[in-house]
Design a protein around this motif. Structure first.
Motif, PDB file in Angstrom:
ATOM      1  N   ARG A  42      15.020  -1.459   3.080  1.00  0.00           N
ATOM      2  CA  ARG A  42      15.447   0.283   1.920  1.00  0.00           C
ATOM      3  C   ARG A  42      14.919  -0.033   0.844  1.00  0.00           C
ATOM      4  O   ARG A  42      15.231  -0.661  -0.391  1.00  0.00           O
ATOM      5  CB  ARG A  42      16.262   0.587   2.241  1.00  0.00           C
ATOM      6  N   PHE A  43      13.436   0.946   0.872  1.00  0.00           N
ATOM      7  CA  PHE A  43      12.772   0.943  -0.860  1.00  0.00           C
ATOM      8  C   PHE A  43      12.898   2.270  -1.040  1.00  0.00           C
ATOM      9  O   PHE A  43      11.994   3.789  -0.497  1.00  0.00           O
ATOM     10  CB  PHE A  43      10.893   0.794  -0.295  1.00  0.00           C
ATOM     11  N   TRP A  70      10.895   4.540 -10.520  1.00  0.00           N
ATOM     12  CA  TRP A  70      11.772   3.175 -10.485  1.00  0.00           C
ATOM     13  C   TRP A  70      11.387   3.476  -9.072  1.00  0.00           C
ATOM     14  O   TRP A  70      11.931   3.673  -8.153  1.00  0.00           O
ATOM     15  CB  TRP A  70      13.092   3.824 -11.382  1.00  0.00           C
ATOM     16  N   ILE A  71      11.802   1.935  -8.357  1.00  0.00           N
ATOM     17  CA  ILE A  71      11.880   1.260  -6.751  1.00  0.00           C
ATOM     18  C   ILE A  71      13.454   0.458  -6.681  1.00  0.00           C
ATOM     19  O   ILE A  71      13.461  -0.922  -8.048  1.00  0.00           O
ATOM     20  CB  ILE A  71      10.554   0.027  -6.411  1.00  0.00           C
ATOM     21  N   HIS A  72      13.854   1.427  -6.264  1.00  0.00           N
ATOM     22  CA  HIS A  72      15.453   0.167  -5.554  1.00  0.00           C
ATOM     23  C   HIS A  72      15.680  -0.540  -4.647  1.00  0.00           C
ATOM     24  O   HIS A  72      14.768  -0.069  -3.529  1.00  0.00           O
ATOM     25  CB  HIS A  72      16.423   0.683  -6.466  1.00  0.00           C
ATOM     26  N   CYS A  73      15.191  -1.639  -4.141  1.00  0.00           N
ATOM     27  CA  CYS A  73      15.318  -2.547  -3.341  1.00  0.00           C
ATOM     28  C   CYS A  73      16.356  -3.077  -2.609  1.00  0.00           C
ATOM     29  O   CYS A  73      17.009  -3.547  -3.573  1.00  0.00           O
ATOM     30  CB  CYS A  73      14.278  -3.726  -2.707  1.00  0.00           C
ATOM     31  N   GLN A 122       0.451  -0.843   0.185  1.00  0.00           N
ATOM     32  CA  GLN A 122       0.154   0.362  -0.174  1.00  0.00           C
ATOM     33  C   GLN A 122       0.531   1.592   0.180  1.00  0.00           C
ATOM     34  O   GLN A 122       0.601   2.103  -0.789  1.00  0.00           O
ATOM     35  CB  GLN A 122      -0.710  -0.313   1.169  1.00  0.00           C
ATOM     36  N   VAL A 123       1.488   1.271   0.940  1.00  0.00           N
ATOM     37  CA  VAL A 123       2.411   2.451   1.061  1.00  0.00           C
ATOM     38  C   VAL A 123       3.565   2.664  -0.472  1.00  0.00           C
ATOM     39  O   VAL A 123       3.879   3.300  -1.120  1.00  0.00           O
ATOM     40  CB  VAL A 123       4.248   2.290   1.578  1.00  0.00           C
ATOM     41  N   LEU A 124       4.264   1.826  -0.863  1.00  0.00           N
ATOM     42  CA  LEU A 124       4.748   1.491  -2.269  1.00  0.00           C
ATOM     43  C   LEU A 124       4.052   2.171  -3.988  1.00  0.00           C
ATOM     44  O   LEU A 124       4.531   2.592  -4.509  1.00  0.00           O
ATOM     45  CB  LEU A 124       5.124   0.191  -2.891  1.00  0.00           C
ATOM     46  N   LEU A 125       2.745   1.243  -3.309  1.00  0.00           N
ATOM     47  CA  LEU A 125       1.648   1.762  -4.826  1.00  0.00           C
ATOM     48  C   LEU A 125       1.506   3.687  -4.319  1.00  0.00           C
ATOM     49  O   LEU A 125       0.999   4.196  -5.345  1.00  0.00           O
ATOM     50  CB  LEU A 125       0.459   1.408  -3.954  1.00  0.00           C
TER      51      LEU A 125
END
Length: 703
Positions: free
Chosen positions: A451-452, A435-438, A416-419
């Protein structure tokens, strides 16, 4: 503002401690003074005893001298000298025993002088007695001379000369000296001795008179000292009594003051307790009112959610159905406008509901296994359509050592946070990429700090606005609301969700250069067994003839929602019948055969929950096991759990997408991926109750 009961008790306690301490100090000094006075009073008794002991020692010394005068035994002189030494020590002790007045010190000096004179008299008296002893010795010599043999007289004469104090004669003189001459010499010495004894007797008489006068003086001095000491003791005793009376008065006064303070304290405490009881009662009433208001608010939000999401379900659902029809360009434009408006309205509703639940403290975190790549992949898959429409590059990367690591946390809330963050990135980016870096770091506790980093190449944020963007109903610029829309709750919800999971959100941004939102979250380590079951394969669109005879009962008080469900079911060759409330549905289920019931929750006459209970209680075991899927606009997990506990097999959230709808319908009816029907009615496949699997049709904002 008046101090509270705790402050008053502390003040009263502090005051009581001060008063008691003061009383203790005053009492201590008073007792010390009394003790000092009592010591002073008892000290004269010791001094008086010392003076009387001096008199006793003088009498003992005098007795020793008299015993010597009678017996001429020198052994009696040893006690005399011992008493003389003791008397001198006692006089010195008396002088250093604390006499303070000049008169007393002078009397001690007089006493010391008189005692010295007394000792002189004793010495002279002893000398007189020694002289008398000499006379007796000469008489004894004369008698022994008559009786001595001639042979031993020469040695005896030498002793006589020694007693007379003469030098020993030469040998020729001693040999010529006869007894007659010796007797004559002794006689002459005796006459002289008699005269000396007479003088000694007179001197002895004078010494006795002088001794008597000295003793009178000594007794007079001691009597004077006794009188002075008794007078001083009386004054000290009076002073001790006065001090004790003052101390008693102080103690009584302090006791009275302490008693009054305790009474006042009790009165204050009882007053505060009464006030506290009244306040507590008012607080309980306020709490009850607040709980009632919260309940009303919750019911209002649930009703609002139902009333808004229900028509939205029809709008979004029929918009999806229109996409599968032949439309021209203008019609597609109209349809896209309808779809965007409905999704925007849905997001506003979801944000308000999310924020309300978080503020009410009713949002609970789950704990299940997940992988970072799965969560990030689902977010990218959900948001890919929005990114493609703006021709933005959208993707994610996961560090190599984290690809298959199983973590323990709440993947639903993380998603939900990432969305929200990705949705913001797409919204405020016109060209470029999101972009998402994990990544992750090890923690001392043995877990991982995830860490996202969600980066975009959008408009960026001014430095003076960065701290305010996480506040409720706040955006970096009021013009953003007019241009991009939104409630200003998205980032506030992200921050609160991160904090509820023990994490945090940070942002780095420059105007015109994009932003990087970093979502930090501590998670535990799990194993492959902690991962939820694999998702069911999607059912193909073509259903075999063996499934065409299946019948679904659609129960909903909203005609448009019944029409939407019927349209989708007919599209997949499934027949359907309709009921407008739970009561009508129970009657139809008792007399007809159905393979599945789709039931709305909020309906007149009988709700969907009561409908499920009635179906499960039917005497016909086959009808009682009929699969039931809830159609609900309520997105609260706790309420969804109630539906499942009431006997429903699964749920579909409004507004729903066709794919999700068909997946759950076919799964409940035991229709496999080839479109073939298997088994008997009844679902309970183990995954229906896992509400964390829902990926709803509202961009992941559902609570």
């Amino acid at each position: 503002m008046f101090p509270g009961i705790k402050a008053k008790v502390l003040i009263a306690f502090g005051t009581a401690v001060i008063v008691i301490t003061a009383a203790a100090v005053l009492t201590f000094f008073s007792l010390q003074r009394i003790t000092f006075n009592m010591e002073e009073v008892s000290r004269p008794d010791a001094r008086l005893a010392e003076t009387h002991q001096i008199l006793s020692d003088i009498a003992e010394a005098e007795s020793s001298v008299r015993a010597y005068s009678i017996s001429k035994n020198e052994e009696y002189l040893e006690p005399y000298f011992r008493f003389v030494s003791t008397i001198e020590q006692r006089v010195d002790s008396l002088r250093s025993s604390g006499f303070t007045s000049k008169q007393e010190l002078q009397e001690i000096d007089v006493l010391d002088s008189l005692i010295d004179e007394k000792f002189v008299v004793f010495s002279e008296f002893v000398d007189i007695k020694n002289s008398e002893k000499l006379k007796l010795t000469l008489g004894d010599i004369a008698q022994k001379l008559e009786a001595s043999p001639p042979k031993g007289r020469s040695r005896f004469r030498e002793k006589i000369r020694s007693l007379l104090g003469k030098e020993p004669a030469k040998e020729e003189i001693s040999s010529s000296m006869n007894n007659k001459e010796l007797k004559e010499a002794i006689a002459v010495a005796g006459e002289r001795n008699d005269k000396a004894l007479a003088l000694l007797s007179e001197r002895e008489l004078l010494l006795l008179q002088k001794d008597e006068n000295i003793m009178k003086g000594i007794r007079g001095v001691i009597v004077s000292i006794d009188a002075q000491e008794r007078l001083t003791a009386t004054e000290k005793l009076k002073e001790a009594y006065r001090t004790s009376e003052r101390a008693a008065a102080i103690i009584v006064s302090i006791s009275i003051v302490s008693g009054l303070m305790m009474i006042a304290l009790v009165v204050f405490i009882f007053a505060d307790i009464s006030r506290s009881i009244r306040y507590r009662k008012e607080l309980e009433e306020s709490r009850d009112r607040a709980e009632q208001l919260a309940k009303v608010k919750e019911e209002f939000l649930a009703n609002m959610s139902h009333e808004i999401r229900t028509p939205l379900n029809a709008i979004i659902g029929f918009s999806d159905q229109l996409q599968h029809t032949q439309l021209n360009g203008e019609q597609n434009g109209y349809l896209e406008a309808v779809r965007r408006s409905s999704e925007h309205l849905l997001k506003v509703v979801n944000d308000i509901l999310d924020f309300s639940k978080i503020e009410a403290g009713k949002l609970k975190m789950e704990s299940t296994g997940f992988r970072m790549k799965d969560v990030a992949g689902e977010v990218i898959s959900t948001m890919r359509g929005a990114a493609e429409k703006k021709k933005l590059e959208l993707g994610y990367t996961v560090e190599e050592d984290l690809q298959d690591v199983v973590l323990i946390g709440d993947p639903f809330r993380i998603r939900q946070v990432l969305l929200n963050l990705v949705n913001n990135g797409i919204k405020f980016t016109q060209r470029g990429k999101v972009w998402i870096h994990c990544s992750a770091t090890d923690e001392s506790s043995g877990g991982k700090l995830l860490r996202f980093d969600v980066s975009d190449s959008g408009i960026g944020i001014a430095h003076d606005k960065i701290d305010s963007i996480f506040e409720e109903f706040t955006q970096a610029d009021s013009r953003i609301t007019r241009k991009f829309g939104g409630t200003g709750l998205g980032l506030a919800i992200c921050r609160k969700l991160a904090e509820l999971q023990g994490g945090a959100i940070r942002v780095r941004s420059n105007p015109g250069q994009g932003s990087v939102f970093s979502f930090l979250l501590p998670c535990g380590l799990g194993s492959i067994t902690d991962l939820p079951g694999n998702k069911k394969d999607k059912v193909p669109f073509n259903i075999s003839k063996s499934a065409e005879t299946r019948t679904v009962l659609v129960v909903d008080d909203d005609e448009m929602n019944r029409l939407l469900a019927r349209t989708i079911l007919n599209k997949y060759n499934l027949s359907s019948k309709e009921a407008v409330d739970g009561k009508q549905a129970v009657e139809m289920a008792e007399r007809e055969h159905f393979d599945l019931i789709l039931a709305d929750i909020q309906m007149p006459e009988m709700s969907g929950i009561d409908l499920a209970k009635h179906i499960r209680a039917l005497p016909d075991r086959k009808k009682a096991g009929l699969p039931i899927i809830a159609l609900t606009a309520n997105i609260v997990k706790e309420d969804i759990s109630k539906y499942l506990q009431a006997g429903m097999d699964d749920y579909i959230l409004k507004p729903f997408r066709e794919e999700e709808f068909t997946q759950k319908v076919f799964r409940a009816m035991k229709i496999d991926k080839n479109g073939l029907y298997h088994g008997t009615n009844g679902m309970n496949n183990g995954n229906a109750n896992d509400i964390t699997k829902f990926n709803g049709g509202s961009n992941g904002n559902d609570v």
